[in-house]
Scaffold this motif. Structure first.
Motif, short mmCIF file in Angstrom:
data_model
loop_
_atom_site.label_atom_id
_atom_site.label_comp_id
_atom_site.label_asym_id
_atom_site.label_seq_id
_atom_site.Cartn_x
_atom_site.Cartn_y
_atom_site.Cartn_z
N LEU A 1 1.03 -1.01 0.01
CA LEU A 1 0.04 0.04 0.11
C LEU A 1 0.76 1.44 -0.13
CD1 LEU A 1 -2.61 1.31 0.19
CD2 LEU A 1 -2.64 1.35 2.80
N PHE A 2 1.88 1.32 0.72
CA PHE A 2 2.85 2.45 1.00
C PHE A 2 3.62 2.63 -0.40
CE2 PHE A 2 3.17 2.11 5.94
CZ PHE A 2 2.29 2.68 5.92
N ASP A 3 3.99 1.71 -0.92
CA ASP A 3 4.69 1.78 -2.27
C ASP A 3 3.82 2.18 -3.31
OD1 ASP A 3 6.89 0.71 -1.27
OD2 ASP A 3 6.71 -1.36 -2.06
N LYS A 4 2.31 1.80 -3.20
CA LYS A 4 1.37 2.26 -4.51
C LYS A 4 1.20 3.91 -4.37
CE LYS A 4 -1.91 -0.81 -5.17
NZ LYS A 4 -1.81 -1.05 -6.25
N LEU B 1 0.22 3.99 10.77
CA LEU B 1 -0.44 5.51 10.78
C LEU B 1 0.40 6.77 10.52
CD1 LEU B 1 -2.90 7.18 9.95
CD2 LEU B 1 -3.41 7.18 12.26
N GLU B 2 1.49 6.59 11.66
CA GLU B 2 2.63 7.82 11.75
C GLU B 2 3.21 7.58 10.28
OE1 GLU B 2 2.98 8.13 16.62
OE2 GLU B 2 4.25 6.80 15.47
N LYS B 3 3.84 6.55 9.95
CA LYS B 3 4.64 6.27 8.71
C LYS B 3 3.76 6.73 7.58
CE LYS B 3 6.88 2.81 6.22
NZ LYS B 3 7.49 1.20 6.07
N LEU B 4 2.39 6.33 7.23
CA LEU B 4 1.80 6.96 6.34
C LEU B 4 1.73 8.42 6.26
CD1 LEU B 4 -0.10 6.49 4.11
CD2 LEU B 4 -2.02 5.97 5.62
N LEU B 5 1.48 9.04 7.35
CA LEU B 5 1.32 10.38 7.38
C LEU B 5 2.68 11.09 7.20
CD1 LEU B 5 -1.00 10.83 10.77
CD2 LEU B 5 -1.71 11.25 8.19
N GLU B 6 3.68 10.30 7.54
CA GLU B 6 4.97 11.05 7.44
C GLU B 6 5.20 10.99 5.91
OE1 GLU B 6 9.65 10.13 8.71
OE2 GLU B 6 7.85 9.08 9.51
N GLY C 1 5.88 14.23 3.52
CA GLY C 1 6.91 14.22 2.47
C GLY C 1 6.72 14.51 1.17
N ILE C 2 5.63 14.12 0.51
CA ILE C 2 5.11 14.38 -0.76
C ILE C 2 4.69 15.66 -0.95
CG2 ILE C 2 3.31 13.72 -2.36
CD1 ILE C 2 3.51 10.69 -1.33
N GLY C 3 4.17 16.29 0.12
CA GLY C 3 3.60 17.58 0.47
C GLY C 3 2.02 17.80 -0.10
N CYS C 4 1.28 16.85 -0.20
CA CYS C 4 -0.24 16.73 -0.65
C CYS C 4 -1.00 17.24 0.43
CB CYS C 4 -0.51 15.60 -1.31
SG CYS C 4 -0.43 14.14 0.22
N PHE C 5 -2.27 17.71 0.12
CA PHE C 5 -3.13 18.17 1.06
C PHE C 5 -3.63 16.68 1.72
CE2 PHE C 5 -7.49 19.11 2.59
CZ PHE C 5 -7.54 20.17 2.90
N ILE C 6 -3.65 16.84 3.14
CA ILE C 6 -3.88 15.50 3.91
C ILE C 6 -5.14 15.84 4.64
CG2 ILE C 6 -3.21 13.55 5.59
CD1 ILE C 6 -0.49 14.72 4.95
N ALA C 7 -6.32 15.12 4.27
CA ALA C 7 -7.34 15.33 5.11
C ALA C 7 -7.58 13.74 5.97
CB ALA C 7 -8.68 15.28 4.03
N CYS C 8 -8.43 13.95 7.21
CA CYS C 8 -8.18 12.80 8.19
C CYS C 8 -9.69 12.69 8.54
CB CYS C 8 -7.29 12.69 8.98
SG CYS C 8 -5.66 12.34 8.47
N ASP C 9 -10.31 11.66 8.54
CA ASP C 9 -11.86 11.61 9.09
C ASP C 9 -11.50 10.33 9.97
OD1 ASP C 9 -14.41 11.43 10.15
OD2 ASP C 9 -15.34 11.06 8.25
N LEU C 10 -10.74 10.51 11.29
CA LEU C 10 -10.57 9.38 12.12
C LEU C 10 -10.96 9.62 13.44
CD1 LEU C 10 -6.73 9.31 10.97
CD2 LEU C 10 -8.57 7.54 10.09
N SER C 11 -10.68 8.57 14.31
CA SER C 11 -11.14 8.63 15.59
C SER C 11 -10.30 8.14 16.63
CB SER C 11 -12.48 8.14 16.07
OG SER C 11 -12.60 6.92 15.62
N GLY C 12 -10.27 8.38 17.69
CA GLY C 12 -9.32 7.75 19.06
C GLY C 12 -8.12 8.33 18.68
N GLU C 13 -7.10 7.47 19.02
CA GLU C 13 -5.81 7.43 18.91
C GLU C 13 -5.26 7.90 17.66
OE1 GLU C 13 -3.30 7.96 21.33
OE2 GLU C 13 -5.03 7.80 22.78
N THR D 1 -3.10 11.26 16.41
CA THR D 1 -2.15 11.05 15.85
C THR D 1 -2.11 11.96 14.62
OG1 THR D 1 -1.71 8.92 16.15
CG2 THR D 1 -0.66 9.50 14.51
N ALA D 2 -3.16 12.17 13.83
CA ALA D 2 -3.55 13.13 12.71
C ALA D 2 -3.18 14.57 13.11
CB ALA D 2 -4.56 13.04 12.11
N VAL D 3 -3.77 14.83 14.27
CA VAL D 3 -3.65 16.34 14.63
C VAL D 3 -2.03 16.56 15.37
CG1 VAL D 3 -4.33 17.82 16.84
CG2 VAL D 3 -5.91 16.23 15.82
#
Length: 307
Positions: free
Chosen positions: A121-124, A150-155, A159-171, A175-177
């Motif tokens: 998934l990360f490679d894709k 998730l931290e690795k995915l957000l990192e 690094g790519i510099g895209c707009f990141i939107a998150c609809d997540l809950s709990g921890e 992490t997104a915040v």
């Protein structure tokens, strides 16, 4: 391009009862239908419905893949999944009672993903996503996908510099915040976990917008409290007859991001997203809404400046 990432997808099995659900009684089904599940998939549907190009990414079980792909095709959603071999995509059971508004949602836990699955998934993502793109990460995480992942995915996305939107809950939301993503949509309960004791909701939103570009707090039937830069609004929802509220928040997110992609103003994006969500709850399934109905409802959405 907008990419949606659904880490723990589901197929919604809609169970329409002949009557009200009652314990210690044989509750008979009137009919059964299937629809898309997973917040990211719902977001993709809203974007496609509004004419905004997008691609659904994430995981997919192989044993019932044809069922999910059939629904995706019917909904007009392009996708490129990482297959989880020998496992089924989970199902969610949406119970709809005769002449009762709203729904009851029961979800399966889902399959476990391996380190190899995650690396694919990360490679894709690294191969496809570019700096000018938007990425929506939405929904729960499957077994095997940890906060460190998730931290690795957000990192990776940062690094790519895209707009990141998150609809997540709990921890995952925390992490997104912490990562300083561009968009979050906590509900009225989740926002409390991000608040300082004694802090008002408006002050919490103001504090969050110092590091997060768009903060939308869903308040159910009371609408939403929204912040962007120095703009803070209380959005009121139009009155409609609620048939099935499953997916309403996801419809809002997909419609809002679609509006941003179409260069609409913050207020216009908020009012259209609210109207699309209001249209959605009038439908029996988990995704459908009517664009013309939403455009009419948009005129009934109230906007009050706060703070």
């Amino acid at each position: 391009m907008i990419y949606t990432i659904t880490l723990n997808p589901t197929i919604d099995r809609l169970l329409y009862l002949e009557d009200e659900l009652t314990k210690e009684k044989n509750n008979r089904l009137e009919s059964i239908a299937y629809d898309l599940g997973g917040k990211g998939h719902h977001g993709s549907y809203a974007m496609s419905k509004l004419g905004v190009e997008n691609l659904a990414l994430g995981f997919c079980g192989t044993t019932n893949k044809s069922k999910l792909e059939k629904i995706l095709e019917e909904k007009g959603i392009n996708h490129d999944f990482v297959d989880i071999y020998g496992k089924p995509t989970r199902e969610s059971y949406v119970i709809l009672e005769k002449n009762i508004s709203g729904s009851i949602l029961i979800t399966e836990r889902g399959y476990a993903v391996s380190s190899y699955d995650k690396s694919l998934l990360f490679d894709k993502i690294e191969e496809k996503v570019e700096a000018e793109d938007t990425v929506l990460i939405a929904g729960s995480m499957p077994p095997g996908f940890e906060i460190t992942d998730l931290e690795k995915l957000l990192e990776l996305l940062k690094g790519i510099g895209c707009f990141i939107a998150c609809d997540l809950s709990g921890e995952a939301l925390k992490t997104a915040v912490k990562a300083g993503v561009n968009f979050i949509k906590p509900n009225r309960f989740e926002i409390q976990e991000l608040s300082t004791q004694g802090e008002s909701l408006v002050d919490t939103v103001k504090e969050l917008t110092k590091t997060i570009e768009y903060v939308i707090v869903s308040q159910g039937g009371k609408g939403s409290l929204c912040g962007h830069g120095n703009e803070f609004y209380q959005i009121g929802v139009p009155t409609v007859v609620v048939v099935n509220d499953t997916g309403a928040g996801d419809c809002f997110v997909g419609s809002f991001l679609a509006s941003l992609a179409q260069k609409k103003s913050f207020v216009d994006a908020l009012t259209l997203a609210t109207a699309c969500s209001a249209s959605k709850v009038q439908h029996k399934d988990s995704t459908s809404f009517n664009v013309r109905d939403a455009q009419n409802l948009q005129r009934k959405v109230t906007v009050e400046k706060v703070g």
